[in-house]
Scaffold this motif. Structure first.
Motif, short mmCIF file in Angstrom:
data_model
loop_
_atom_site.label_atom_id
_atom_site.label_comp_id
_atom_site.label_asym_id
_atom_site.label_seq_id
_atom_site.Cartn_x
_atom_site.Cartn_y
_atom_site.Cartn_z
N LEU A 340 -21.79 19.45 21.88
CA LEU A 340 -20.52 18.71 21.99
C LEU A 340 -20.09 18.53 23.43
O LEU A 340 -19.50 17.51 23.79
CB LEU A 340 -19.41 19.47 21.27
CG LEU A 340 -19.19 19.20 19.79
CD1 LEU A 340 -18.01 20.02 19.31
CD2 LEU A 340 -18.91 17.72 19.57
N VAL A 341 -20.37 19.53 24.25
CA VAL A 341 -19.88 19.49 25.62
C VAL A 341 -20.55 18.35 26.40
O VAL A 341 -20.09 17.95 27.46
CB VAL A 341 -20.06 20.86 26.30
CG1 VAL A 341 -21.40 20.99 26.94
CG2 VAL A 341 -18.95 21.11 27.30
N ALA A 342 -21.65 17.82 25.84
CA ALA A 342 -22.29 16.69 26.49
C ALA A 342 -21.38 15.46 26.47
O ALA A 342 -21.47 14.61 27.36
CB ALA A 342 -23.62 16.35 25.80
N ILE B 106 -17.68 3.16 29.08
CA ILE B 106 -17.27 4.53 28.74
C ILE B 106 -17.59 4.84 27.29
O ILE B 106 -18.13 5.91 26.97
CB ILE B 106 -15.76 4.72 29.03
CG1 ILE B 106 -15.51 4.52 30.53
CG2 ILE B 106 -15.31 6.10 28.60
CD1 ILE B 106 -14.05 4.48 30.90
N VAL B 107 -17.29 3.90 26.39
CA VAL B 107 -17.56 4.18 24.98
C VAL B 107 -19.06 4.18 24.73
O VAL B 107 -19.60 5.07 24.07
CB VAL B 107 -16.83 3.16 24.09
CG1 VAL B 107 -17.24 3.35 22.63
CG2 VAL B 107 -15.33 3.33 24.23
N GLY B 108 -19.74 3.19 25.32
CA GLY B 108 -21.19 3.10 25.08
C GLY B 108 -21.93 4.29 25.66
O GLY B 108 -22.72 4.95 24.98
N GLY B 109 -21.67 4.57 26.95
CA GLY B 109 -22.44 5.62 27.62
C GLY B 109 -21.85 7.00 27.42
O GLY B 109 -22.57 7.98 27.38
N GLY B 110 -20.53 7.04 27.31
CA GLY B 110 -19.88 8.35 27.27
C GLY B 110 -19.79 8.92 25.87
O GLY B 110 -19.72 10.14 25.71
N ILE B 111 -19.77 8.03 24.86
CA ILE B 111 -19.61 8.57 23.50
C ILE B 111 -20.83 8.24 22.64
O ILE B 111 -21.48 9.15 22.12
CB ILE B 111 -18.32 8.01 22.86
CG1 ILE B 111 -17.12 8.51 23.65
CG2 ILE B 111 -18.22 8.45 21.41
CD1 ILE B 111 -15.79 8.04 23.15
N ILE B 112 -21.15 6.95 22.54
CA ILE B 112 -22.23 6.59 21.60
C ILE B 112 -23.56 7.21 22.04
O ILE B 112 -24.28 7.80 21.24
CB ILE B 112 -22.33 5.06 21.49
CG1 ILE B 112 -21.03 4.53 20.89
CG2 ILE B 112 -23.52 4.66 20.62
CD1 ILE B 112 -20.96 3.03 20.80
N LEU B 113 -23.86 7.11 23.34
CA LEU B 113 -25.15 7.64 23.81
C LEU B 113 -25.31 9.13 23.51
O LEU B 113 -26.28 9.53 22.86
CB LEU B 113 -25.31 7.34 25.30
CG LEU B 113 -26.55 7.93 25.96
CD1 LEU B 113 -27.80 7.23 25.47
CD2 LEU B 113 -26.46 7.85 27.48
#
Lengths: 846, 359, 118
Positions: A340-342, B106-113
């Motif tokens: 999760l921390v990722a 941010i959503v693509g790289g920070g969350i979905i990826l």
């Protein structure tokens, strides 16, 4: 301080002559020279001292790393004996973690934070000084063990039973446990005051959501220090008690469990990685917008990421313990949390990327280091996610793969951003620019050297080479990779030497910097370069996230005294105390001046540390008392004391002095300290319940040896005392202080009653502390209650005396409110102790 | 498999006495030879995770290569994107457009990826972990107990037909069937790890940890203590050999106490050595039929082992005597006291006798 | 009490930490509860994942998810009612609650797949 009682001048319409204002402020804030320089409490000076000392320890740690790489360069070397090698690796880890990474970043935060949030100093200046001395003395004691060839040699993680007196009979482990605990006083004190400073001393108008991101990062780091360090302090105390007094907390035969140490250590150890990473990421988030020439995109996203990282990092500690034989379901929780921390980390990486994408980035020297950080850190993060996968972890755990991963995360995540930040802020430190040529050479050598050393080390680990071996056989296929790693290590050293050379030379040969040389947005660039001791001549109202971009004229108007608190005639060190959420001004904080007490207290504590090491216990007791007296003497110079703020008059329209309110920053400092204390207490409870349920040979007597009647009486006295104190406080709130002195004395008396009864309970329990971990851990709990009860009683006694001197009363009602927080805490923890140690065993049975 | 056996023999030649006596003749030469050997044979050593010899280890290697590929792609992509921002032409955007672009990143790289990667990783990883659990089997696996000491291995076979078999610094196991290893530590924490078979498990004093491993076919593996355990952590090696089932059974039968006792006592010529053993060694070491102590390694079948001192040197003629004379130099800090008080002839006779203990 | 409620309004930055504090509390409960359960009443390994331990852990987790989800929605709505500082606070809090919700869901997944005490 001869200027203390000067009349307050009425504010004129015209700004005063800036030079005269500067001179006046300098007279109050300026640093003394000569021997008296030891009394300095100013954050600018102490921040620099922290950083320079940190760099010295970094060089020592680096030297040790070079010794390690020399030994491992070829197979079957006997450059060092196994014992010396183990001392060297242990000290390399210890020095880098505790004496370089944390103090260095704290030093940077101590230096930068007030300048960034528009304050003139940190909120507890004497605490900064105490922290520095504890760090310096602790560090010297610890590194001195190397000179004696008595350094700790059971690994920087000090796993029991290897570090116990049976398997490490020398003084090595004691050096570690005592030295590190001593150094941790410094980390904790910096943690507490950074939290309070960021929350309560931002300049007028700087609401929470307008404060610089760096301050958010440091706030999170400081809170994590406050919560994360106490478990290790507890662990160190328990282990030292086991070594010195034979209390078997971690010894299976005595009813203890060696795994408890691992839990306590990693409860600290994992957050520690993020304590190091967050400030470094803060540097990145500060630099990228400046060099991209635009505000950061997604300020809210970054705040989100900081908060998430701060919390999740406390849920990961078991991933260092995947092989100790914990049920797989429990491992799975930690595996999931580790992955999760990722998410918050990836969010930050892409916020930075988006900012660059939407801006016009310029490749200056600091940006080069940021790029180096990115590549190395992303690589380390990816191997981190791999390691979170339990089956893979079982294979590569404790191999050189982990060594490589860890260095990618720590060097990439801390060292590269740190150097970027130092290059960025060098002009502020010195007023001069670094050399681009030397800097670039330094960067490329470090970058190439680092990757040569550690990229290949992943492979060495996959070929099966375990960590912490002083030697390996030829023919395992490890030779060539180790040689490459060693060569890389020396290249990296050359690079770092070049960087340090650049830093050193620039103070003399650097080109003078023009104001705001990077065209930055942060308030720190509104300081003079190098900064004055008081930072700002006048404190501006800031309602934007980018003060210098929105008002480039700000440095001039600040220096001309056109903003608030541009008065020095009262002779006090003053700054704003503001509302933590909105940044509205609440009070004027007056800060103490230079003082010998922090140095004296730290010296007494150093004597405690050394006498415990040399087992001169009577001397240790004396030194503890002396240190306590110094600290109490220090606390005496507060509030209406002649050396603090005897004259409470302020300019018309200004809020009151904080010591004349019930809401000063000291309350916050006490709360945050109690948060740290609470973390210590929770760790203790964890230890108690852990041993009770998990320890293989736990022995609990049929009936609890603690007298319930005695404990109830003691708790009653404590609770009544706290109740009276609350009544006194609510009286003070209504400006009533009749009988305050008597009240304080009787509260103190009740406190001493509680201490005496608790002591009787402890003594009459007839505990066999060296034979049974159950008895030993009960003893520690009661000692905790005794210490806190005693402290509460002494502090209320002093308050009673201070009422008599006229330092406390309806006119200055602040201090009893601070002491009351300790009493509330004591009541809560005492009853929990009674419940956990005396009642629960009676209810559940053994 | 044959490859790794070759590697092993080479190691043993290198770790022999000759090497110790005429060390560092030509460091560079050895190095070049090694480099050449590495490139020519592709030998990865007998402790390489990347050269699996059992299902658990094979699964992990598979996961590793997938993760490596995926990780490399992510690293390269992120780096390229970052670098490209320095070369990009300026595009004029309205604040609304800017916000949209930023949110996409941010959503693509920070969350979905990361979320997608984590889910992919777990899909691979969780079943692998499941397979390694010591779930009950219809046919209960053989149990072998391994106990870590500073700095040697005690190995016990509680299920052996005819009575428990004890040995030290060698682990013989049947190939082609799952084995449950029950491990613990006698003094400090050690870790049991046979890299080519699968993951490691800590040997914690006061607890018994279990791990299930299986070797595909008969082979020799290296193993080494993985948890830092003090001065000689580096020299705590374990020789592991998987053999066919019937060979394994025979090996166990040969090591029954009765068999070993007669082996130890029948040769009359070794009588002085036996006496010396009883005087100097028996309070710590077991030789079946003579003593039962367990503080030091069991010596009952010493002659049949491949190495001495938990892997410090190869077993060959005269090796035991050499070890007895120089063990504190060969493995500084080991718990056996130096033998300066015993004359060379006695040590030699002891060595000769111990070497003869070959069932 | 009303003062406390006003202070704890969903636009207060204290909500930055409440979600993850709940996450931590859940985490400690599940980890600690699991350890104690395995010590006190370890189920037969033959049962696989269909044990009382798994069921209890799952229930605790679902309760935590429900609470956090409700707070997420609350903060999200509040962010639409306000502007500036208050909206910022509520928005970040909503994000953090959402993350905590998924954090619980995600870290609880092994409960349905792994037998408890092996």
């Amino acid at each position: 301080m001869t200027t203390i009682n000067r009349e307050v001048t009425p504010p004129g319409d015209l700004p005063e002559n800036p030079q005269r204002l500067h001179n006046d402020l300098h007279e109050i804030w300026g640093n003394p020279r000569g021997l008296k320089a030891l009394t300095i409490v100013n954050h600018t000076t102490l921040g620099l001292r922290f950083m320079v000392t940190g760099m010295v320890f970094f060089l020592i740690g680096g030297l040790l790393a070079m010794l390690v790489r020399t030994q491992l360069a070829l197979s079957d070397q006997d450059f060092m004996t196994p014992d010396i090698y183990n001392q060297v690796t242990t000290m390399h880890g210890t020095v880098m973690m505790f004496l370089f990474a944390i103090p260095m970043l704290e030093g940077l935060a101590i230096y930068m934070i007030p300048k960034m949030i528009g304050a003139r100093d940190l909120v507890c200046p004497r605490l900064t000084s105490l922290g520095y001395w504890c760090y310096l003395f602790g560090g010297i004691i610890l590194t001195f063990s190397l000179v004696l060839e008595m350094a700790p040699n059971s690994g920087w993680f000090m796993y029991t039973p290897l570090s116990s007196s049976e398997y490490s009979p020398g003084l090595g482990s004691d050096f570690w446990l005592l030295g590190i605990t001593f150094v941790e006083i410094s980390a904790l004190s910096a943690g507490v005051e950074l939290v309070v400073s960021i929350l309560r001393t931002r300049t007028q108008g700087m609401a929470l959501h307008k404060m610089p991101l760096f301050a958010w990062y440091i706030l999170a780091m400081a809170l994590m220090i406050v919560v994360g360090f106490p478990p290790l302090i507890l662990g160190s105390i328990l282990l030292e008690l086991e070594r010195a007094a034979g209390m078997p907390f971690f010894d299976v035969a005595g009813g203890g469990d060696p795994i408890l140490w691992q839990h306590l250590f990693w409860l600290f150890g994992h957050p520690e990685v993020y304590i190091i990473f967050l400030p470094a990421a803060g540097i990145v988030s500060t630099l990228i917008p400046v060099f991209a020439g635009r505000p950061i995109v997604g300020y809210g996203w970054v705040v989100f990421a900081i908060v998430t990282t701060g919390f999740i990092s406390f849920g990961l500690w078991v991933h260092h313990m995947f092989t100790v034989g914990i049920p797989q379901l429990a491992q799975a929780f930690f595996s999931a949390a580790s992955m999760l921390v990722a998410v918050p980390t990836a969010i930050q990486v892409f916020v930075w990327l988006a900012t660059l994408w939407l801006g016009k980035p310029k490749m200056k020297l600091p940006m080069l280091w940021i790029l180096g950080f990115l590549i190395i850190f992303v690589c380390g993060g990816l191997t981190g996610v791999m390691l979170a996968l339990v089956p893979f972890n079982w294979q590569v755990h404790d191999t050189h793969f982990v060594v490589a991963h860890m260095h990618y995360v720590l060097v990439g995540g801390m060292f590269f951003p740190l150097i970027a930040g130092l290059y960025y802020w060098l002009p502020l430190f010195s007023g001069r620019m670094p050399s681009e040529t030397l800097g670039k050479w330094g960067f490329w050598l470090t970058f190439i050297g680092f990757n040569t050393t550690f990229l290949i080390m992943h492979w060495t680990g996959l070929l099966g080479m375990p960590r912490r071996v002083y030697s390996y056989d030829a023919g395992m296929g490890w030779d060539i990779f180790n040689l490459i790693s060693s060569v890389g290590g020396f290249i990296m050293s050359a690079g770092i030497a070049m960087v340090l050379l650049d830093f050193a030379l620039h103070f003399r040969f650097g080109k003078p910097a023009k104001p705001n040389p990077w065209n930055a947005d942060g308030l720190e660039w509104a300081n003079s370069m190098p900064p004055s001791a008081y930072n700002f001549v006048s404190l501006p109202k800031i309602e934007t996230r980018h003060p210098l971009w929105d008002d480039p004229d700000l440095p001039r108007t600040i220096a001309e005294g056109q903003h608030s608190l541009a008065v020095a005639t009262h002779g006090r060190r003053e700054m704003w105390g503001t509302d933590p959420l909105t940044g509205k001004v609440r009070e004027i904080i007056h800060l103490p001046g230079n003082s010998w007490w922090p140095l004296f207290a730290a010296m007494a504590l150093a004597v405690v540390c050394i006498s415990l090491l040399t087992r001169l216990y009577p001397l240790a007791v004396i030194a503890v008392v002396v240190a306590g007296l110094f600290l109490l003497r220090w606390s005496w110079e507060n509030g209406a004391h002649p050396k603090a703020a005897p004259d409470a008059r302020v300019a018309p329209g200004d809020p009151p002095l904080h010591s004349r309110t019930m809401d000063g920053p000291g309350l916050w400092a006490m709360s945050i300290t109690m948060l740290a204390n609470g973390s210590f207490f929770l760790s203790y409870l964890f230890g108690w319940f852990y041993l009770w349920t998990v320890s293989p040979e736990w022995r609990m007597p049929e009936v609890s040896p603690l007298s319930l009647v005695g404990l109830l009486l003691a708790g009653g006295a404590l609770t009544v005392g706290a109740g009276i104190l609350e009544k006194m406080i609510s009286g003070l709130r209504q400006q009533r202080d009749a009988g305050l002195s008597l009240g304080m004395f009787s509260i103190s008396a009740l406190g001493f009653v509680q201490v005496s009864i608790t002591l009787w309970v402890l003594l009459s329990a007839d505990l066999a502390v060296t034979e049974n971990s159950h008895d030993a851990i009960i003893m520690v709990g009661l000692a905790y209650a005794l210490f806190h009860g005693g402290l509460g009683a002494v502090l209320t006694l002093l308050q009673g005396l201070r009422v008599g001197y006229g330092y406390v009363g309806a006119h200055a009602p602040f201090e009893p409110a601070v002491v009351a927080q300790l009493w509330r805490y004591n009541v809560a923890t005492f009853w929990i102790i009674v419940g956990a140690l005396a009642v629960l065993p009676r209810v559940i049975g053994s | 498999m044959r490859l790794s056996l070759q590697c092993l023999t080479r190691i043993q030649r290198l770790t022999s006495i000759q090497r110790l006596t005429q060390q560092r003749v030509n460091r560079l030469g050895i190095l070049l030879a090694l480099l050449a050997g590495l490139l020519l044979t592709g030998c990865a050593g007998d402790k390489s995770i990347l050269d699996p010899a059992g299902q658990a280890a094979r699964d992990v290697v598979m996961i590793w290569w997938v993760m490596l590929g995926f990780g490399t792609v992510v690293l390269v992509m992120v780096t390229v994107f970052w670098l490209s921002t320095f070369k990009r032409k300026e595009v004029a955007r309205t604040p609304v457009e800017e916000r949209r672009v930023a949110r996409r990143w941010i959503v693509g790289g920070g969350i979905i990826l990361p979320v997608a990667s984590i889910i992919a990783l777990l899909t691979f990883g969780v079943p692998t972990g499941q397979r390694m659990l010591t779930l009950p089997l219809s046919d209960p696996p053989e149990v072998i107990e391994v106990i870590g000491h500073q700095w040697w291995w005690e190995v016990r076979y509680p299920g052996a037909e005819g009575g428990e078999v004890v040995t030290a610094n060698q682990l013989i196991m049947p190939a082609g069937e799952p084995i449950d290893f029950h491990v613990t530590g006698a003094d400090v924490i050690h870790a049991f790890w046979v890299p080519r078979l699968g993951g490691k498990i800590d040997m914690v004093p006061g607890r018994i940890n279990k791990i299930r491993l299986e070797a595909d076919e008969p082979a020799v593996f290296g193993a080494q203590c993985a948890e830092f355990c003090g001065a000689q952590h580096a020299q705590m090696q374990l020789y592991v050999e998987a053999v066919e089932r019937d060979e394994y059974d025979a090996w166990l039968t040969d090591r029954q106490t009765d068999e070993l006792s007669s082996l130890a006592t029948n040769e009359q010529q070794h009588e002085p050595a036996r006496e010396a053993f009883m005087t100097h060694c028996a309070s710590c070491h077991r030789v079946a039929g003579l003593s039962t102590a367990g503080e030091g390694p069991d010596l009952s079948d010493l002659g049949s082992r491949t190495s001495l001192g938990a892997g410090i040197m190869a077993m060959e003629e005269g090796a035991v005597t050499h070890w007895l004379q120089h063990h504190q130099r060969l493995k500084p800090g080991n718990k056996m006291p130096p033998h300066d008080d015993i004359d060379t002839a006695t040590l030699a006779s002891l060595g000769a006798w111990l070497e003869s203990l070959t069932p | 009490m009303t003062i406390v409620m006003q202070r704890l309004h969903l636009t207060h930055p204290l909500h930055f930490v409440i979600g993850l504090t709940l996450w931590s509390a859940w985490f400690v409960t599940v980890y600690g509860g699991h350890a104690v359960a395995c010590e006190v009443m370890p189920p037969d390994p033959e049962q696989g994942v269909f044990t009382l331990v798994n069921a209890l852990l799952l229930m605790v987790s679902l309760a935590a998810v429900a609470l956090l989800a409700a707070l997420t929605v609350g903060c999200y709505r509040m962010s639409k009612h306000h502007a500036g500082r208050l909206s910022f606070n509520a928005r970040v809090s909503a994000g953090l609650y959402l993350f905590s919700t998924f954090g619980v869901l995600f870290a609880a997944m092994p409960i349905i797949g792994i037998p408890p005490c092996l």
